[in-house]
Design a protein around this motif. Structure first.
Motif, PDB file in Angstrom:
ATOM      1  N   PRO A 172       3.014   1.739  47.841  1.00 48.23           N
ATOM      2  CA  PRO A 172       1.878   0.953  47.327  1.00 48.23           C
ATOM      3  C   PRO A 172       0.972   1.803  46.425  1.00 48.23           C
ATOM      4  N   PRO A 173       0.210   1.164  45.538  1.00 44.78           N
ATOM      5  CA  PRO A 173      -0.692   1.935  44.666  1.00 44.78           C
ATOM      6  C   PRO A 173      -1.757   2.633  45.508  1.00 44.78           C
ATOM      7  N   GLY A 174      -1.944   3.915  45.244  1.00 49.36           N
ATOM      8  CA  GLY A 174      -2.932   4.660  46.030  1.00 49.36           C
ATOM      9  C   GLY A 174      -2.297   5.396  47.195  1.00 49.36           C
ATOM     10  N   VAL A 176      -1.432  -8.143  53.995  1.00 46.37           N
ATOM     11  CA  VAL A 176      -2.558  -8.548  53.146  1.00 46.37           C
ATOM     12  C   VAL A 176      -2.137  -8.777  51.697  1.00 46.37           C
ATOM     13  N   CYS A 177      -1.012  -8.204  51.291  1.00 46.79           N
ATOM     14  CA  CYS A 177      -0.633  -8.260  49.873  1.00 46.79           C
ATOM     15  C   CYS A 177      -0.464  -9.725  49.426  1.00 46.79           C
ATOM     16  N   PRO A 178      -1.269 -10.173  48.477  1.00 47.55           N
ATOM     17  CA  PRO A 178      -1.216 -11.594  48.097  1.00 47.55           C
ATOM     18  C   PRO A 178       0.088 -11.977  47.425  1.00 47.55           C
ATOM     19  N   ASN A 179       0.785 -10.972  46.882  1.00 45.91           N
ATOM     20  CA  ASN A 179       2.008 -11.280  46.132  1.00 45.91           C
ATOM     21  C   ASN A 179       3.276 -10.993  46.916  1.00 45.91           C
ATOM     22  N   ASN A 180       3.139 -10.651  48.190  1.00 50.69           N
ATOM     23  CA  ASN A 180       4.314 -10.341  49.006  1.00 50.69           C
ATOM     24  C   ASN A 180       5.135  -9.201  48.383  1.00 50.69           C
ATOM     25  N   ALA A 181       4.363  -8.263  47.756  1.00 46.39           N
ATOM     26  CA  ALA A 181       5.044  -7.156  47.072  1.00 46.39           C
ATOM     27  C   ALA A 181       5.483  -6.066  48.048  1.00 46.39           C
ATOM     28  N   LEU A 182       4.748  -5.938  49.168  1.00 46.09           N
ATOM     29  CA  LEU A 182       5.012  -4.816  50.078  1.00 46.09           C
ATOM     30  C   LEU A 182       5.850  -5.258  51.274  1.00 46.09           C
ATOM     31  N   HIS A 183       6.806  -4.400  51.630  1.00 44.98           N
ATOM     32  CA  HIS A 183       7.780  -4.741  52.677  1.00 44.98           C
ATOM     33  C   HIS A 183       8.031  -3.534  53.569  1.00 44.98           C
ATOM     34  N   GLY A 229       7.964  -9.542  44.879  1.00 43.20           N
ATOM     35  CA  GLY A 229       6.560  -9.698  44.503  1.00 43.20           C
ATOM     36  C   GLY A 229       6.105  -8.468  43.741  1.00 43.20           C
ATOM     37  N   TYR A 230       5.188  -8.651  42.831  1.00 39.64           N
ATOM     38  CA  TYR A 230       4.717  -7.519  42.016  1.00 39.64           C
ATOM     39  C   TYR A 230       3.275  -7.183  42.395  1.00 39.64           C
ATOM     40  N   CYS A 231       2.822  -6.040  41.925  1.00 42.41           N
ATOM     41  CA  CYS A 231       1.477  -5.595  42.273  1.00 42.41           C
ATOM     42  C   CYS A 231       0.461  -6.160  41.285  1.00 42.41           C
ATOM     43  N   GLU A 232      -0.498  -6.870  41.817  1.00 43.94           N
ATOM     44  CA  GLU A 232      -1.534  -7.520  41.003  1.00 43.94           C
ATOM     45  C   GLU A 232      -2.497  -6.439  40.495  1.00 43.94           C
ATOM     46  N   PRO A 233      -2.708  -6.325  39.182  1.00 51.93           N
ATOM     47  CA  PRO A 233      -3.525  -5.200  38.685  1.00 51.93           C
ATOM     48  C   PRO A 233      -4.944  -5.167  39.241  1.00 51.93           C
ATOM     49  N   THR A 234      -5.548  -6.330  39.488  1.00 51.40           N
ATOM     50  CA  THR A 234      -6.956  -6.306  39.924  1.00 51.40           C
ATOM     51  C   THR A 234      -7.096  -6.346  41.446  1.00 51.40           C
ATOM     52  N   CYS A 235      -6.018  -6.116  42.158  1.00 57.14           N
ATOM     53  CA  CYS A 235      -6.076  -6.164  43.623  1.00 57.14           C
ATOM     54  C   CYS A 235      -6.042  -4.747  44.201  1.00 57.14           C
ATOM     55  N   THR A 236      -6.878  -4.498  45.188  1.00 56.85           N
ATOM     56  CA  THR A 236      -6.867  -3.188  45.857  1.00 56.85           C
ATOM     57  C   THR A 236      -6.856  -3.382  47.376  1.00 56.85           C
ATOM     58  N   LEU A 237      -6.333  -4.522  47.809  1.00 62.74           N
ATOM     59  CA  LEU A 237      -6.455  -4.891  49.221  1.00 62.74           C
ATOM     60  C   LEU A 237      -5.693  -3.957  50.163  1.00 62.74           C
ATOM     61  N   CYS A 238      -4.502  -3.486  49.747  1.00 61.84           N
ATOM     62  CA  CYS A 238      -3.723  -2.670  50.695  1.00 61.84           C
ATOM     63  C   CYS A 238      -4.482  -1.395  51.063  1.00 61.84           C
ATOM     64  N   GLY A 239      -5.174  -0.814  50.078  1.00 62.95           N
ATOM     65  CA  GLY A 239      -5.975   0.383  50.374  1.00 62.95           C
ATOM     66  C   GLY A 239      -7.165   0.055  51.263  1.00 62.95           C
ATOM     67  N   GLU A 291     -10.448   2.487  38.975  1.00 65.60           N
ATOM     68  CA  GLU A 291      -9.536   3.633  39.163  1.00 65.60           C
ATOM     69  C   GLU A 291      -8.093   3.176  39.011  1.00 65.60           C
ATOM     70  N   LYS A 292      -7.817   1.972  39.507  1.00 62.72           N
ATOM     71  CA  LYS A 292      -6.430   1.518  39.505  1.00 62.72           C
ATOM     72  C   LYS A 292      -5.930   1.227  38.087  1.00 62.72           C
ATOM     73  N   VAL A 293      -6.737   0.547  37.295  1.00 64.75           N
ATOM     74  CA  VAL A 293      -6.239   0.167  35.963  1.00 64.75           C
ATOM     75  C   VAL A 293      -6.528   1.233  34.913  1.00 64.75           C
TER      76      VAL A 293
HETATM   77  S1  SF4 Z   1      -2.803  -3.564  45.238  1.00 61.61           S
HETATM   78 FE1  SF4 Z   1      -2.726  -5.694  45.972  1.00 61.61          FE
HETATM   79  S2  SF4 Z   1      -1.006  -6.650  44.849  1.00 61.61           S
HETATM   80 FE2  SF4 Z   1      -0.769  -4.418  44.675  1.00 61.61          FE
HETATM   81  S3  SF4 Z   1       0.582  -3.837  46.339  1.00 61.61           S
HETATM   82 FE3  SF4 Z   1      -1.541  -3.569  47.077  1.00 61.61          FE
HETATM   83  S4  SF4 Z   1      -2.034  -5.493  48.065  1.00 61.61           S
HETATM   84 FE4  SF4 Z   1      -0.186  -5.878  46.809  1.00 61.61          FE
END
Ligand code: SF4
Ligand code: SF4
Ligand code: SF4
Length: 561
Positions: free
Chosen positions: A367-369, A389-396, A417-427, A442-444
C-alpha cells in the motif's frame, strides 16, 4: 455482590465488548458521507483500530521486532495491570474471540463427548494446553529477529482480519445474491420489500462496494476451523493455541484474586468441571491452575454447596481432599528452549527464500506509505484493517507473494482495484505504523516533491490494442489520474491485416510520473491478462527495487522517443 450478579456482569461485559469490536470493524469502511478536512483529506470519524492498539502481545512484539516503543505500548497496560491483579479476566470478560468461543461452546449438544461425563472429562486440564505457551515463546523469539509472525494467531488481529475480510464480504455477497434471486421471481411487492430491507441494512452491514479478496479461503477456513473446534473442546483456541492467552497466563502468576476451595462442603458432584471454561481444575480433586482460569465464575455460580469462592488473597494451599493450587505455568524449560530455538531458526529460513530481498517480487505491491519491506514485516500484524477500509478493494491478503513470512500481509492487486490518488485511508487505520499516515499532498506530490510511488506501469505491446492489433484504444491514458498524465499517446498510422490504413494513438508510460496506482491496469479492456500492468519496481520505499536507468542516475523520463 452475589455471584449471580457477578456472572451476569461478565455476560454483559462480553456482549458489550464484542459489539464494540464488531462495530469498530464495521466502521472501518469508506462511506460517501465521510467528512473531508479543509486540506481535502477524507478522514474516518472514529479511532477504528483502537482495540488493536490495546493488545499487549502486539505491543511487546513490536518492541522486540522493531525496537520502537509503539504508541499502544502504554495503552496495553490497560489490559496488563488488571491481569496482574485479577488473572486472565481479559480472556473471560473482554476478548471478542474468547466470547465467541465461549458462546459457541455453550450451545447444547447431544454428542456423548459434549455432555455429562464426556464433557466433565474434556474439561479436565490437558497437556495440549501447554502448546499456547510454546507458540508464545516461538513468536517472541521470531520477533527478536525482526519477524512479527504473532499477528497470525493474535486473537484481536485474527478477529479483525477474519470479520473484515471474510465474514462481512461473505454477508455482502449473500445479501446481493438474495436480492437478485427474490427480484428474479418477478413479484414486484416482494422485490420492493427485499430492496427496502437491503437499503436499510446496507449503511450498517455492507461496504461501499462488494469486496472480493484474494486468498480469502485460507482466512475463512482457518476462522471456521477455530469456531468448529469449540464443539469438540470448550474454548479450544483459548485453552490450547492463543498466544495472547499464554502471555496473560504468565502475567497472572502473581494475581491476588483467585479461587479458594472449601473441601468440607464438597460432595464431588463435578458440576464445576461440567461448566468450567478454562479447564483449570476447579474441582476438589484437582490442582487449581491460575494461568488457565479465565475468571468466568461459572464454577462458583453452579456449586450447590458453596464450596468454591473467588476472592482476593485466596487460600491456595493443600487441604484434606484438595491438592495445592498453582500459579505457576505448566511448561518445561527444555521445551521453552526448543520453542525459542525454533522461532530463532525460522527467521533465517524464511529469509533464505528468494521472496525476501534477493528477488523483489514484481507482484508485491504494498500500500502507499508502506515502510521498507524488512521493517514492514516487523510491524504488520495482518489485521486486515487496510484491506477492509480501501474503497476500491485494491488491497488484499497475500498468500505466498512475500514468502511464508509475509502470509496475509497486504498487497495491491490493481486488476481488482486501483489506488485512489486522493485517498489515504489505509495509513489512517493501520494500528502499528506499517503503513505511514500520509497527507494527500504528500501522496500526490507537487512541483518540488515526488509523489509516493507503489510501482510502475508497463505496456505489453503484444496485447495492447493499438500496438499489437492496430485497433484504436486510449482507455489507459484516459484513466491515468496523474497531472500531467503518466501515459502519453503518439499518433501513428498503421495498416491492418486487410490492408486498410488505420490511424491509432499508441500509449507510452513515463516512469517518472507514474505512481503505480494501477488505474490503467484496472481499466484496460483486455480480459484476463491486461495489456498494461503494474509491478512493484520504482516503489518509493525501496532504494534497491528501482528501474535500472534510475539507479544509474539517468532520468528515464528524458529517454523517450
Ligand atoms: S490509499 Fe486508499 S485507495 Fe489507495 S490503497 Fe490505500 S486505502 Fe486503497
Ligand atoms: S499494514 Fe494492514 S494488515 Fe498490516 S497492520 Fe497495518 S492495517 Fe493491519
Ligand atoms: S499506474 Fe497507470 S494510471 Fe497509475 S500513474 Fe501509472 S500509468 Fe498512470
Amino acid at each position: 455482590m452475589t455471584i449471580k450478579t457477578a456472572q451476569n456482569l461478565r455476560r454483559i461485559s462480553q456482549i458489550v465488548f464484542f459489539l464494540i469490536f464488531f462495530w469498530l470493524i464495521l466502521k472501518t469502511n469508506f462511506d460517501v458521507n465521510l467528512g473531508m478536512s479543509e486540506s481535502g483529506e477524507i478522514t474516518l470519524p472514529y479511532p477504528v483500530s483502537i482495540a488493536l492498539e490495546l493488545d499487549p502481545l502486539v505491543a511487546l512484539g513490536i518492541l522486540l521486532a522493531d525496537g520502537t516503543i509503539f504508541k499502544g505500548l502504554l495503552w496495553s497496560l490497560v489490559v496488563l495491570i488488571p491481569t496482574i491483579f485479577m488473572g486472565r479476566i481479559f480472556c473471560g470478560w473482554v476478548c471478542p474471540l474468547g466470547s465467541l468461543n465461549h458462546w459457541i461452546s455453550e450451545i447444547p449438544s447431544e454428542r456423548l463427548g459434549r455432555k455429562g461425563k464426556g464433557k466433565i472429562d474434556s474439561n479436565r486440564y490437558k497437556k495440549y494446553q501447554r502448546i499456547k505457551y510454546y507458540l508464545f515463546f516461538f513468536f517472541i523469539a521470531a520477533a527478536l529477529l525482526g519477524s512479527l509472525q504473532l499477528g497470525l494467531l493474535d486473537p484481536l488481529s485474527l478477529m479483525a482480519r477474519s470479520i473484515g475480510t471474510a465474514v462481512l464480504p461473505a454477508i455482502h455477497t449473500v445479501a446481493d445474491g438474495l436480492l437478485l434471486w427474490i427480484k428474479s421471481w418477478g413479484i414486484s411487492p416482494l422485490g420492493n420489500l427485499a430492496q427496502l430491507i437491503y437499503d436499510l441494512a446496507s449503511p450498517i452491514l455492507l461496504t461501499f462496494r462488494p469486496a472480493h479478496f484474494h486468498a480469502i479461503l485460507t482466512i475463512g477456513l482457518f476462522f471456521i476451523a477455530i469456531l468448529v473446534m469449540n464443539r469438540v473442546f470448550t474454548r479450544f483456541w483459548c485453552r490450547g493455541i492463543c498466544p495472547l492467552g499464554a502471555m496473560l497466563g504468565i502475567f497472572s502468576r502473581y494475581a491476588i484474586f483467585g479461587l479458594e476451595k472449601d473441601d468440607k462442603g464438597c460432595d464431588g458432584c463435578n458440576l464445576c468441571l461440567l461448566h468450567c471454561q478454562g479447564a483449570d481444575g476447579p474441582d476438589i480433586n484437582s490442582k487449581w491452575r491460575q494461568s488457565e482460569c479465565v475468571v468466568c465464575l461459572n464454577c462458583q455460580a453452579i456449586c450447590p454447596n458453596n464450596s468454591l469462592k473467588f476472592k482476593f488473597f485466596p487460600r491456595l494451599g493443600k487441604t484434606e481432599k484438595s491438592p495445592a493450587a498453582t500459579q505457576k505455568v505448566d511448561i518445561t524449560r527444555r521445551k521453552v528452549a526448543v520453542s525459542v530455538a525454533a522461532g530463532l531458526a525460522m527467521v533465517p529460513l524464511y529469509r533464505t527464500g528468494d521472496a525476501y530481498k534477493v528477488n523483489s517480487n514484481p507482484g508485491l505491491i504494498r500500500p502507499p506509505g508502506a515502510i521498507p519491506e524488512k521493517d514492514f514485516l516487523s510491524r504488520c500484524i495482518r489485521c486486515g484493517q487496510c484491506m477492509r477500509v480501501c474503497p476500491n478493494n485494491a488491497l488484499h491478503p497475500t498468500f505466498m507473494e512475500s514468502g511464508a513470512e509475509g502470509i496475509w500481509t497486504p498487497i495491491m492487486i490493481p486488476r481488482i482495484g486501483y489506488c485512489e490518488p486522493t485517498c489515504t485511508l489505509c495509513g489512517q487505520v493501520c494500528p502499528t505504523g506499517a503503513i505511514t499516515e500520509l497527507t494527500v499532498k504528500e501522496k500526490v506530490g507537487d512541483d518540488k516533491t515526488r509523489p509516493v510511488r507503489v510501482g510502475t506501469a508497463f505496456i505489453d505491446r503484444g496485447r495492447c490494442l493499438p500496438w499489437g492489433m492496430t485497433t484504436p484504444c486510449i482507455v489507459c491514458e484516459e484513466w491515468c489520474p496523474t497531472t500531467p498524465k503518466a501515459i502519453y499517446l503518439e499518433d501513428e498510422v498503421t495498416i491492418n491485416g486487410r490492408d486498410e490504413v488505420v490511424p491509432v494513438k499508441r500509449p507510452y508510460v513515463d516512469p517518472d510520473r507514474c505512481t503505480g496506482c494501477g488505474a490503467c491496469e484496472y481499466a484496460c479492456p483486455i480480459i484476463n491478462q491486461p495489456a498494461i500492468y503494474v509491478t512493484s519496481i520504482g516503489e518509493s520505499r525501496s532504494v534497491e527495487n528501482q528501474i535500472i536507468l534510475q539507479r544509474k542516475g539517468i532520468d528515464p523520463g528524458k529517454q523517450k522517443g
